[in-house]
Design a protein around this motif. Structure first.
Motif, PDB file in Angstrom:
ATOM      1  N   PHE A  55      45.223  44.380  58.029  1.00  0.00           N
ATOM      2  CA  PHE A  55      45.291  44.649  56.434  1.00  0.00           C
ATOM      3  C   PHE A  55      44.724  43.563  55.727  1.00  0.00           C
ATOM      4  N   VAL A  56      44.629  43.658  54.408  1.00  0.00           N
ATOM      5  CA  VAL A  56      44.179  42.473  53.509  1.00  0.00           C
ATOM      6  C   VAL A  56      45.320  41.826  52.788  1.00  0.00           C
ATOM      7  N   LEU A  57      45.407  40.349  52.952  1.00  0.00           N
ATOM      8  CA  LEU A  57      46.687  39.801  52.193  1.00  0.00           C
ATOM      9  C   LEU A  57      46.305  40.071  50.595  1.00  0.00           C
ATOM     10  N   LYS A  58      47.282  39.822  50.017  1.00  0.00           N
ATOM     11  CA  LYS A  58      47.132  40.229  48.590  1.00  0.00           C
ATOM     12  C   LYS A  58      46.038  39.275  47.812  1.00  0.00           C
ATOM     13  N   ASP A  59      46.107  38.076  48.266  1.00  0.00           N
ATOM     14  CA  ASP A  59      44.967  37.269  47.559  1.00  0.00           C
ATOM     15  C   ASP A  59      43.868  36.601  48.568  1.00  0.00           C
ATOM     16  N   GLU A  60      43.616  37.593  49.654  1.00  0.00           N
ATOM     17  CA  GLU A  60      42.643  37.058  50.633  1.00  0.00           C
ATOM     18  C   GLU A  60      41.265  37.651  50.266  1.00  0.00           C
ATOM     19  N   PRO A  61      40.084  36.884  50.392  1.00  0.00           N
ATOM     20  CA  PRO A  61      38.837  37.520  50.415  1.00  0.00           C
ATOM     21  C   PRO A  61      38.671  38.522  51.648  1.00  0.00           C
ATOM     22  N   ILE A  62      38.100  39.626  51.656  1.00  0.00           N
ATOM     23  CA  ILE A  62      38.036  40.529  52.640  1.00  0.00           C
ATOM     24  C   ILE A  62      37.292  39.997  53.868  1.00  0.00           C
ATOM     25  N   GLU A  63      36.212  39.348  53.605  1.00  0.00           N
ATOM     26  CA  GLU A  63      35.626  38.416  54.822  1.00  0.00           C
ATOM     27  C   GLU A  63      36.409  37.727  55.542  1.00  0.00           C
ATOM     28  N   PHE A  80      30.087  35.717  63.431  1.00  0.00           N
ATOM     29  CA  PHE A  80      29.578  36.555  62.473  1.00  0.00           C
ATOM     30  C   PHE A  80      29.977  38.019  62.448  1.00  0.00           C
ATOM     31  N   LEU A  81      30.924  38.649  61.405  1.00  0.00           N
ATOM     32  CA  LEU A  81      31.258  39.764  61.421  1.00  0.00           C
ATOM     33  C   LEU A  81      30.413  40.496  60.122  1.00  0.00           C
ATOM     34  N   GLN A  82      29.778  41.619  60.795  1.00  0.00           N
ATOM     35  CA  GLN A  82      29.076  42.458  59.634  1.00  0.00           C
ATOM     36  C   GLN A  82      29.745  43.543  59.133  1.00  0.00           C
ATOM     37  N   GLN A  83      29.936  43.617  57.856  1.00  0.00           N
ATOM     38  CA  GLN A  83      30.572  44.835  57.089  1.00  0.00           C
ATOM     39  C   GLN A  83      29.665  45.992  57.029  1.00  0.00           C
TER      40      GLN A  83
ATOM     41  N   VAL B  86      31.119  46.431  50.138  1.00  0.00           N
ATOM     42  CA  VAL B  86      32.115  46.207  49.367  1.00  0.00           C
ATOM     43  C   VAL B  86      32.463  44.711  48.908  1.00  0.00           C
ATOM     44  N   PHE B  87      32.677  44.603  47.659  1.00  0.00           N
ATOM     45  CA  PHE B  87      33.110  43.324  47.280  1.00  0.00           C
ATOM     46  C   PHE B  87      34.341  43.058  46.867  1.00  0.00           C
ATOM     47  N   GLY B  88      35.050  42.103  47.669  1.00  0.00           N
ATOM     48  CA  GLY B  88      36.291  41.940  47.784  1.00  0.00           C
ATOM     49  C   GLY B  88      36.678  40.427  47.568  1.00  0.00           C
ATOM     50  N   ASP B  89      35.991  39.884  46.803  1.00  0.00           N
ATOM     51  CA  ASP B  89      36.400  38.578  46.280  1.00  0.00           C
ATOM     52  C   ASP B  89      37.734  38.721  45.259  1.00  0.00           C
ATOM     53  N   PRO B  90      38.899  37.887  45.799  1.00  0.00           N
ATOM     54  CA  PRO B  90      39.943  38.161  44.841  1.00  0.00           C
ATOM     55  C   PRO B  90      39.972  37.954  43.490  1.00  0.00           C
ATOM     56  N   GLN B  91      39.002  36.747  43.032  1.00  0.00           N
ATOM     57  CA  GLN B  91      38.620  36.425  41.699  1.00  0.00           C
ATOM     58  C   GLN B  91      37.599  37.128  40.827  1.00  0.00           C
ATOM     59  N   ARG B  92      37.135  38.368  41.690  1.00  0.00           N
ATOM     60  CA  ARG B  92      36.017  39.162  41.143  1.00  0.00           C
ATOM     61  C   ARG B  92      36.177  39.751  39.781  1.00  0.00           C
ATOM     62  N   SER B  93      37.612  40.069  39.560  1.00  0.00           N
ATOM     63  CA  SER B  93      37.709  40.717  38.152  1.00  0.00           C
ATOM     64  C   SER B  93      38.704  39.997  37.524  1.00  0.00           C
ATOM     65  N   LYS B  94      38.494  38.649  37.473  1.00  0.00           N
ATOM     66  CA  LYS B  94      39.386  37.727  36.507  1.00  0.00           C
ATOM     67  C   LYS B  94      39.109  37.984  35.279  1.00  0.00           C
ATOM     68  N   ASP B  95      37.907  37.995  34.802  1.00  0.00           N
ATOM     69  CA  ASP B  95      37.801  38.294  33.277  1.00  0.00           C
ATOM     70  C   ASP B  95      38.367  39.384  32.675  1.00  0.00           C
ATOM     71  N   HIS B  96      38.599  40.605  33.420  1.00  0.00           N
ATOM     72  CA  HIS B  96      39.264  41.793  33.003  1.00  0.00           C
ATOM     73  C   HIS B  96      40.726  41.471  32.922  1.00  0.00           C
TER      74      HIS B  96
END
Lengths: 253, 253
Positions: A55-63, A80-83, B86-96
């Motif tokens: 699973f994805v930690l609450k503040d973790e980038p998915i990569e 190198f992991l390819q989504q 999938v775009f999964g940067d935790p900061q990506r929707s910071k502006d919202h």
């Protein structure tokens, strides 16, 4: 399958730590000397096999989540992991729902949620990995692609999609940097492609096309030893290799 | 930007209807007679542009969510949407988050959550679409790719990734079925590729390669009219076209 106590502990921790409704599954292909395998987990107290996931930690980038999961299961880092795809059928984790729904009230129960899963694949040298089971599994082992056990949930679909994507990718992106020795012969590289594609390739066509991609450098010195004509040695041109990873091969349109 | 009342209503409805933490953004490329555009929304009371997007209903397959969102914004139905990243940067929707965080308590506020967004792209004939703004936007319009406004959040990255993927895809998958008339000339098809790639292609190489893919049928009769030699007409061989969509072009490895 977890016991009731384990499920409670796992769910409490998961709700506190992870984003709900989202999981990651990793298709880890292992190559070594002409053999291709895939990493699978054999569940405790169940006759079922799964792909390694988490699973994805609450503040973790998915990569980073995908890399953390891969490292936990294989000890391998900086791979190198390819989504490649998100699997979002609402019924895809129904079996987990059925298995756990009566053991804990829904609001506390991690596995009664619907999960979208993000698929990643990696290609590693299976000799470099040290497979480790997780809390749900008794075993974590390499299985041959042509002798797969039945997979739970939609994991057969995830594995097939990863393999299709990898094979397609051979047409437009380089592969093999973390699998080949620093210097290698053209037949050694061809073997990697043949193993992934599960078919023989024509030697001359392979060489012509591969050289046309512009990602190989030929060494001045041929390989030493042997009575016959020594074969040329190649290495990857890392700058062109990286460029081709993001932009695709030259020789496209 | 929503008013406080609108935000409350929107959040209440969203929490009841949608999966949290997950959104969908659509990059809709529009092609017509040698022009390529992208569909953008211009926000109410803000100088900002966004890609059309939305959320996943609690029991909805994600492909249906993407199609529903595309239909709501364009009126177009049954369009092939390609999931690409999938775009999964935790900061990506910071502006919202910043924009809405003080307007409603966090537990009730839809936009203070972190969102992963699943990117889909589609390629349509922009003359077939009837763009419709959503609740956040004053306008929904086609913009030229070489004259883009500044995009909010990570939408410039999403758009660039979609365009890179589309261009890469031209090397291994067919395109154009919903864009070309039933019968078309080779130069007409070449124009589609040139527009997407934003460069001129060699006429003879294009023809040779395109015919090599085996997805075109040549009509017996050339196009009528005109004083010069009439050009051959082609149509897509739908069986081979579909096969190439899933397996990639022949002529790979």
């Amino acid at each position: 399958m977890l016991t009731e106590k384990e499920l409670k502990e796992y769910s409490d921790n998961a709700r506190a730590s992870y984003l709900p409704h989202i999981s990651i599954d990793c298709v880890v292909f292992g190559f070594h000397e002409g053999m291709l395998k895939v990493l699978l987990l054999h569940m405790k107290n169940e006759n079922g096999w799964y792909l390694p996931g988490g699973f994805v930690l609450k503040d973790e980038p998915i990569e980073l989540s995908a890399n953390r999961i891969l490292k936990e299961r294989t000890g391998l880092d900086e791979i190198f992991l390819q989504q490649f795809h998100v699997f979002g059928d609402p019924q895809r984790s129904k079996d987990h729902f059925e298995m756990y729904k009566d053991m804990l009230p829904r609001a506390e129960n991690w596995f009664t949620d619907r999960f979208l899963t993000i698929g990643y694949y990696a290609l590693v040298d299976f000799c470099d990995a040290i497979p480790q089971p997780d809390i749900f599994s008794a075993d974590c082992i390499w299985r041959d692609l042509d002798d797969l056990p039945e997979l739970k949930l939609d994991h057969a679909l995830i594995l097939k999609t990863a393999l299709d994507t990898l094979r397609l990718q051979l047409n437009y992106q380089p592969i093999g940097y973390n699998l080949m020795p620093k210097e290698f012969t053209m037949p050694e590289l061809q073997k990697l492609y043949e193993t992934i594609l599960d078919k023989k390739l024509d030697r001359r066509n392979f060489q012509r096309r591969m050289l046309g991609f512009g990602i190989l450098k030929r060494s001045e010195k041929p390989r030493k030893g042997g009575a016959h004509k020594a074969p040329y040695l190649y290495s990857f041109d890392l700058e062109n290799y990286q460029a081709a990873l993001t932009e695709g091969f030259k020789g496209g349109w």
